[in-house]
Design a protein around this motif. Structure first.
Motif, PDB file in Angstrom:
ATOM      1  N   ASN A  92       0.726  -1.137   0.012  1.00 20.31           N
ATOM      2  CA  ASN A  92      -0.136  -0.057  -0.141  1.00 20.31           C
ATOM      3  C   ASN A  92       0.621   1.334   0.025  1.00 20.31           C
ATOM      4  O   ASN A  92       1.197   1.554   1.053  1.00 20.31           O
ATOM      5  CB  ASN A  92      -0.833  -0.077   1.335  1.00 20.31           C
ATOM      6  N   PHE A  93       0.849   2.346  -1.049  1.00 19.38           N
ATOM      7  CA  PHE A  93       1.388   3.439  -0.855  1.00 19.38           C
ATOM      8  C   PHE A  93       1.182   4.023  -0.600  1.00 19.38           C
ATOM      9  O   PHE A  93      -0.763   4.440  -0.909  1.00 19.38           O
ATOM     10  CB  PHE A  93       1.759   3.297  -2.573  1.00 19.38           C
ATOM     11  N   TRP A  94       0.899   5.338  -0.031  1.00 16.90           N
ATOM     12  CA  TRP A  94       0.595   6.383   0.633  1.00 16.90           C
ATOM     13  C   TRP A  94       1.042   7.711   1.637  1.00 16.90           C
ATOM     14  O   TRP A  94       2.409   7.335   1.143  1.00 16.90           O
ATOM     15  CB  TRP A  94      -0.062   5.368   2.240  1.00 16.90           C
ATOM     16  N   ALA A  95       0.542   8.044   1.885  1.00 14.76           N
ATOM     17  CA  ALA A  95       1.176   9.538   2.683  1.00 14.76           C
ATOM     18  C   ALA A  95       0.512  10.214   3.811  1.00 14.76           C
ATOM     19  O   ALA A  95      -1.312   9.797   3.363  1.00 14.76           O
ATOM     20  CB  ALA A  95       1.285  10.549   1.440  1.00 14.76           C
ATOM     21  N   SER A  96       1.270  10.455   5.294  1.00 13.41           N
ATOM     22  CA  SER A  96       0.228  10.790   6.014  1.00 13.41           C
ATOM     23  C   SER A  96      -0.549  12.010   5.199  1.00 13.41           C
ATOM     24  O   SER A  96      -1.618  12.413   6.410  1.00 13.41           O
ATOM     25  CB  SER A  96       1.513  11.297   6.752  1.00 13.41           C
ATOM     26  N   TRP A  97       0.088  12.442   4.803  1.00  9.80           N
ATOM     27  CA  TRP A  97      -1.453  14.704   4.800  1.00  9.80           C
ATOM     28  C   TRP A  97      -2.678  13.516   3.624  1.00  9.80           C
ATOM     29  O   TRP A  97      -3.320  13.955   3.028  1.00  9.80           O
ATOM     30  CB  TRP A  97      -0.105  15.056   3.438  1.00  9.80           C
ATOM     31  N   CYS A  98      -2.599  12.562   3.450  1.00  8.50           N
ATOM     32  CA  CYS A  98      -3.656  11.964   2.184  1.00  8.50           C
ATOM     33  C   CYS A  98      -4.677  11.766   3.295  1.00  8.50           C
ATOM     34  O   CYS A  98      -4.512  11.023   3.921  1.00  8.50           O
ATOM     35  CB  CYS A  98      -3.205  10.865   1.567  1.00  8.50           C
ATOM     36  N   ASP A  99      -5.956  12.167   2.297  1.00  7.48           N
ATOM     37  CA  ASP A  99      -7.326  12.126   3.739  1.00  7.48           C
ATOM     38  C   ASP A  99      -7.548  10.707   3.213  1.00  7.48           C
ATOM     39  O   ASP A  99      -8.369   9.328   3.974  1.00  7.48           O
ATOM     40  CB  ASP A  99      -8.320  12.617   2.785  1.00  7.48           C
ATOM     41  N   PRO A 100      -7.805   9.974   1.678  1.00  7.57           N
ATOM     42  CA  PRO A 100      -8.784   8.497   2.047  1.00  7.57           C
ATOM     43  C   PRO A 100      -7.351   7.550   2.445  1.00  7.57           C
ATOM     44  O   PRO A 100      -8.240   6.329   2.507  1.00  7.57           O
ATOM     45  CB  PRO A 100      -8.220   8.051   0.282  1.00  7.57           C
ATOM     46  N   CYS A 101      -6.203   7.889   2.478  1.00  8.83           N
ATOM     47  CA  CYS A 101      -5.441   6.851   3.379  1.00  8.83           C
ATOM     48  C   CYS A 101      -5.761   6.646   4.893  1.00  8.83           C
ATOM     49  O   CYS A 101      -5.706   5.690   5.196  1.00  8.83           O
ATOM     50  CB  CYS A 101      -3.884   7.770   2.893  1.00  8.83           C
ATOM     51  N   VAL A 122       4.072   1.851   2.126  1.00 12.15           N
ATOM     52  CA  VAL A 122       4.892   2.079   1.443  1.00 12.15           C
ATOM     53  C   VAL A 122       5.219   3.861   1.898  1.00 12.15           C
ATOM     54  O   VAL A 122       3.747   4.892   0.710  1.00 12.15           O
ATOM     55  CB  VAL A 122       5.255   2.480  -0.176  1.00 12.15           C
ATOM     56  N   ASP A 123       5.551   4.771   2.536  1.00 11.25           N
ATOM     57  CA  ASP A 123       5.300   5.685   2.611  1.00 11.25           C
ATOM     58  C   ASP A 123       5.585   6.726   1.643  1.00 11.25           C
ATOM     59  O   ASP A 123       7.173   7.110   1.542  1.00 11.25           O
ATOM     60  CB  ASP A 123       4.936   6.609   4.103  1.00 11.25           C
ATOM     61  N   ALA A 124       5.644   7.386   1.057  1.00 10.00           N
ATOM     62  CA  ALA A 124       5.896   8.553   0.375  1.00 10.00           C
ATOM     63  C   ALA A 124       5.644   9.959  -0.376  1.00 10.00           C
ATOM     64  O   ALA A 124       4.940  10.048  -0.139  1.00 10.00           O
ATOM     65  CB  ALA A 124       5.680   7.884  -1.549  1.00 10.00           C
ATOM     66  N   GLY A 141       8.609  11.450  10.057  1.00  8.64           N
ATOM     67  CA  GLY A 141       8.452  12.170  11.170  1.00  8.64           C
ATOM     68  C   GLY A 141       6.653  12.387  10.854  1.00  8.64           C
ATOM     69  O   GLY A 141       5.933  11.695  12.057  1.00  8.64           O
ATOM     70  N   ASP A 142       6.618  12.993  10.341  1.00  2.54           N
ATOM     71  CA  ASP A 142       4.934  12.934   9.654  1.00  2.54           C
ATOM     72  C   ASP A 142       4.592  11.901   9.563  1.00  2.54           C
ATOM     73  O   ASP A 142       2.882  10.893  10.656  1.00  2.54           O
ATOM     74  CB  ASP A 142       3.954  13.797   8.782  1.00  2.54           C
ATOM     75  N   ALA A 143       4.619  11.120   9.079  1.00  4.03           N
ATOM     76  CA  ALA A 143       4.441   9.359   8.841  1.00  4.03           C
ATOM     77  C   ALA A 143       4.311   8.804   9.716  1.00  4.03           C
ATOM     78  O   ALA A 143       3.384   8.148  10.179  1.00  4.03           O
ATOM     79  CB  ALA A 143       5.385   8.821   7.519  1.00  4.03           C
ATOM     80  N   ARG A 144       5.351   8.664  11.335  1.00  6.38           N
ATOM     81  CA  ARG A 144       5.236   7.948  12.157  1.00  6.38           C
ATOM     82  C   ARG A 144       4.141   8.953  12.903  1.00  6.38           C
ATOM     83  O   ARG A 144       3.695   8.197  14.103  1.00  6.38           O
ATOM     84  CB  ARG A 144       6.254   8.400  12.798  1.00  6.38           C
ATOM     85  N   LYS A 145       3.707  10.151  12.699  1.00  4.24           N
ATOM     86  CA  LYS A 145       2.988  10.124  13.702  1.00  4.24           C
ATOM     87  C   LYS A 145       1.763   9.750  13.053  1.00  4.24           C
ATOM     88  O   LYS A 145       0.197   9.387  14.155  1.00  4.24           O
ATOM     89  CB  LYS A 145       2.072  11.860  13.540  1.00  4.24           C
ATOM     90  N   PHE A 146       1.204   9.339  11.935  1.00  3.00           N
ATOM     91  CA  PHE A 146       0.292   8.940  11.532  1.00  3.00           C
ATOM     92  C   PHE A 146       0.188   7.113  11.515  1.00  3.00           C
ATOM     93  O   PHE A 146      -1.179   7.397  12.219  1.00  3.00           O
ATOM     94  CB  PHE A 146       0.381   8.859   9.101  1.00  3.00           C
ATOM     95  N   VAL A 152       2.520   4.331  -9.833  1.00  7.37           N
ATOM     96  CA  VAL A 152       2.186   5.141  -8.867  1.00  7.37           C
ATOM     97  C   VAL A 152       1.589   6.293  -9.478  1.00  7.37           C
ATOM     98  O   VAL A 152       2.352   6.979  -9.569  1.00  7.37           O
ATOM     99  CB  VAL A 152       2.469   4.731  -7.563  1.00  7.37           C
ATOM    100  N   THR A 153       0.545   6.286  -9.380  1.00  9.22           N
ATOM    101  CA  THR A 153      -0.229   7.993  -9.945  1.00  9.22           C
ATOM    102  C   THR A 153      -0.552   8.688  -8.412  1.00  9.22           C
ATOM    103  O   THR A 153      -1.011   9.619  -9.400  1.00  9.22           O
ATOM    104  CB  THR A 153      -1.968   7.721 -11.107  1.00  9.22           C
ATOM    105  N   GLY A 154      -1.189   7.983  -7.531  1.00  4.56           N
ATOM    106  CA  GLY A 154      -1.574   9.131  -6.577  1.00  4.56           C
ATOM    107  C   GLY A 154      -1.435   8.133  -5.130  1.00  4.56           C
ATOM    108  O   GLY A 154      -1.715   7.026  -5.236  1.00  4.56           O
ATOM    109  N   PHE A 155      -2.175   9.089  -4.502  1.00  4.04           N
ATOM    110  CA  PHE A 155      -2.620   8.509  -2.872  1.00  4.04           C
ATOM    111  C   PHE A 155      -3.681   8.014  -2.531  1.00  4.04           C
ATOM    112  O   PHE A 155      -4.447   9.086  -3.009  1.00  4.04           O
ATOM    113  CB  PHE A 155      -1.328   8.880  -1.829  1.00  4.04           C
ATOM    114  N   PRO A 156      -4.021   7.029  -1.822  1.00  4.23           N
ATOM    115  CA  PRO A 156      -3.294   5.559  -2.187  1.00  4.23           C
ATOM    116  C   PRO A 156      -3.375   4.515  -3.316  1.00  4.23           C
ATOM    117  O   PRO A 156      -4.305   4.775  -4.115  1.00  4.23           O
ATOM    118  CB  PRO A 156      -4.104   5.168  -1.070  1.00  4.23           C
ATOM    119  N   GLU A 157      -2.419   3.950  -3.470  1.00  2.00           N
ATOM    120  CA  GLU A 157      -2.289   2.761  -4.417  1.00  2.00           C
ATOM    121  C   GLU A 157      -2.189   1.473  -4.119  1.00  2.00           C
ATOM    122  O   GLU A 157      -1.367   1.448  -3.364  1.00  2.00           O
ATOM    123  CB  GLU A 157      -1.745   2.975  -5.503  1.00  2.00           C
ATOM    124  N   THR A 158      -2.881   0.741  -3.908  1.00  3.47           N
ATOM    125  CA  THR A 158      -2.717  -1.151  -3.048  1.00  3.47           C
ATOM    126  C   THR A 158      -2.129  -1.817  -4.404  1.00  3.47           C
ATOM    127  O   THR A 158      -3.098  -1.705  -5.994  1.00  3.47           O
ATOM    128  CB  THR A 158      -3.922  -1.121  -2.467  1.00  3.47           C
TER     129      THR A 158
END
Length: 182
Positions: free
Chosen positions: A74-83, A107-109, A114-119, A143-149
């Motif tokens: 799972n590709f994700w980011a802490s700022w991504c709402d659907p994530c 996979v946080d990208a 630090g933001d990823a660990r808080k998430f 990968v074209t966007g977040f999240p993507e699995t």
């Protein structure tokens, strides 16, 4: 500046901008879509290798170390709402299927570690997570966007379809079951 010279410089500037725009459009259309292109055609390409720093503990995680297991990638980011919405679903799948040889790897990208660990703390994620800050692995997968699995079979090849956007419980379960059959 003479009017004729000024007009010539303006025309040259417009041509340069138009040329750069054409180059950008060509690049977007012809860019390598990673293994997603093959997967979209129904093929089972090998999951691209990565060796990234872990967020959940110290050290690195190599995808190759999970050969013989089913991997939900799972590709994700802490700022991504659907994530944020899908994180509890992925955690539940990890807890439900890890005894059957299934591992969820996040996979946080394009994010700060630090933001990823808080998430991860906020959503109580216990499955392995790695950090790909600049997103170097993203183009390998397409990968074209977040999240993507993506789902990886025991043989290290991708299985089924990639899921762009938030993954539903039904798609997550279906992808895991399909991968377990490989």
């Amino acid at each position: 500046m003479p009017p004729r010279l000024k007009l010539s410089l303006q025309a040259a500037s417009v041509l340069v901008v138009a040329g750069l725009l054409a180059l950008l459009v060509w690049r977007v259309v012809h860019q390598d879509k990673g293994v997603a292109r093959e997967l979209d055609k129904g093929k089972r390409p090998a999951a691209p290798h990565f060796d990234l720093s872990r967020l959940d503990t110290t050290g690195k995680l190599s995808l190759a170390a999970y050969r013989g297991k089913v991997v939900v990638l799972n590709f994700w980011a802490s700022w991504c709402d659907p994530c944020k919405s899908e994180a509890p679903r992925l955690e539940a799948a990890w807890k439900q299927f890890r005894g059957q040889g299934v591992v969820v790897i996040g996979v946080d990208a394009q994010d700060f570690s630090g933001d990823a660990r808080k998430f991860m703390r906020r959503y109580q994620l216990t499955y392995p997570n790695v950090h790909d800050g600049p997103g170097n692995v993203l183009p390998k997968y397409g990968v074209t966007g977040f999240p993507e699995t993506y789902f990886v079979g025991r043989d290290g090849k991708l299985v089924g379809e990639r899921v762009q956007g938030e993954i539903s419980a039904a798609k997550l379960l279906g992808g895991i079951r399909r991968a377990l059959k490989t």
